[in-house]
Write an enzyme that holds these catalytic residues in place. Sequence first.
Site, PDB file in Angstrom:
ATOM      1  CE  LYS A  57      80.745  20.703 -30.788  1.00 33.73           C
ATOM      2  NZ  LYS A  57      81.291  19.489 -30.162  1.00 33.73           N
ATOM      3  NE  ARG A  99      88.529  20.015 -22.313  1.00 36.64           N
ATOM      4  CZ  ARG A  99      88.578  18.707 -22.552  1.00 36.64           C
ATOM      5  NH1 ARG A  99      89.704  18.028 -22.391  1.00 36.64           N
ATOM      6  NH2 ARG A  99      87.500  18.063 -22.947  1.00 36.64           N
TER       7      ARG A  99
END
Length: 494
Positions: free
Chosen positions: A279, A353
Amino acid sequence: MRFEVKTGAATKVKTSCLILPVYESGPLTPAARAVNTASDGLIADLLDGGDIRGKVGDTLLARPGAGVAAKRIMLVGCGDKKKFDRKQYRRALQAAYAALARTRHEDAVSCLHLETAKGADAGRRAQMTAEVWQNASYRFTATKSTSNNGATELKSLGLLAAGDKAAGIRKGVKRGEAIGAGMRLARELGNLPANVCTPAHLVSESRKLARGNDRLKVEVLSEADMKKLGMGSLLSVTAGTEEPAKLIVLKYSGAAKSKAPVALVGKGVTFDSGGISLKPGPAMDEMKFDMCGAAAVIGCMKTIAELKLAINVVGVVPACENLPSGIATKPGDVVTAMNGKTIEVLNTDAEGRLILCDALTYVQKFKPRAIIDIATLTGACLIALGKHRSGLLSNSDKLASALLKAGDAADDPAWRLPLGDEYNELLKSNFADLANIGGRYAGTITAACFLSAFVEDTDWAHLDIAGTAWHGGAKKGATGRPVQLLIEYLISHA
Ligand code: BES
Ligand code: MN
Ligand code: ZN
């Protein structure tokens, strides 16, 4: 803080501060009127003299007359009586708490809940009082060298009740207190830095909850256990870190064994750096909040246990860190999930996920009547819904509408987004059964579509709390959401 229900007349109740509602115009509220009469017209004089306007959240402290047992009174503005609703009631409660915290009063008795508020009956108003004040009194001190910020901690808060109303108010207070306690726990876990709140910390907090409670059992799966179960997707996320991943199973038994449980599954990424798909730097610290789904599940378990709800609930928390290293999962790697499906990891930052899919496969062994997963899953949810509503996606209209209704009733709202084959298409991979990202558009939906591929035919709903689980900026901190929504749902479906 202790919550108490006091019966008797407003003028007779012994407290250091009696909290009284006043409106901007119109006649005095019944409680204020009684105190006014016993104080030689004091309240009318304060209003007429312009000392308080009565707008929502205005407060004023005064010394009542000799005919009143309370040492002080606090007038709290409630605005326009015709417009007084749940939102304004919450604001009045928050203002009253903030004003009290600036004094040295350590106990108070409130009459605010005696006013009718649109959309909230007496029991609900009592519940809201305890919930709001539990949250207002929460302070994060765990990693500060001094716990004193100068504000006064209230020791006891009373709600005044007419004798025949006391039972309903007591029940509401009990609920609000337990919901507030669950939210405080969720907030605390969220706020703790990632070097303290590791997967192991979530384990010890879960064990602490279960200690001495024979309705609550905790089981913890190690990485070796997960490997045996074939949780290759979950394990691919934790590959780059030294910190061991855990799969925490919290089982609450409040009903007969034969009753199918509701399953709550919470994303517990205790720090999300993005992994090899690192990130950008700004606000990366906020990725310590990436376990707020897990915190909500653990917080709910606290509330459920305190209220002794007559239901069965199983909470599953996949917990790990997402860090880059020489042995981290790389973009393009293909991993095999517990249900046998292969996944091309195109972006290691779409890790939520990847841990949830194995947790979802795992939880189906409990044959739940509904599965609700809670996750800070996509930045796209912030773009779609902002910070006010959680995203809701579900394979069941019935479950979705029950959760939407619960969110509205609890002032913890969600908004439904669609699923569908046209979106499933976006997860196609040339090298595996599915890819873990779906491209630039509809990020919240494709994330949920990915999860849906791991739910067989159980009713399932996914709450994306990326926007609602914490505040950034000056008020940076976890909110405790969506504990309120989940408990509201569980109570109304118990
Ligand atoms: N934990 C983040 C989602 C997130 C980001 C929540 C910012 C709140 C604020 C999640 O793991 C993530 O990184 N998602 C990616 C998915 C993308 C790579 C498809 C995202 O939202 O950018
Ligand atoms: Mn991520
Ligand atoms: Zn994440």
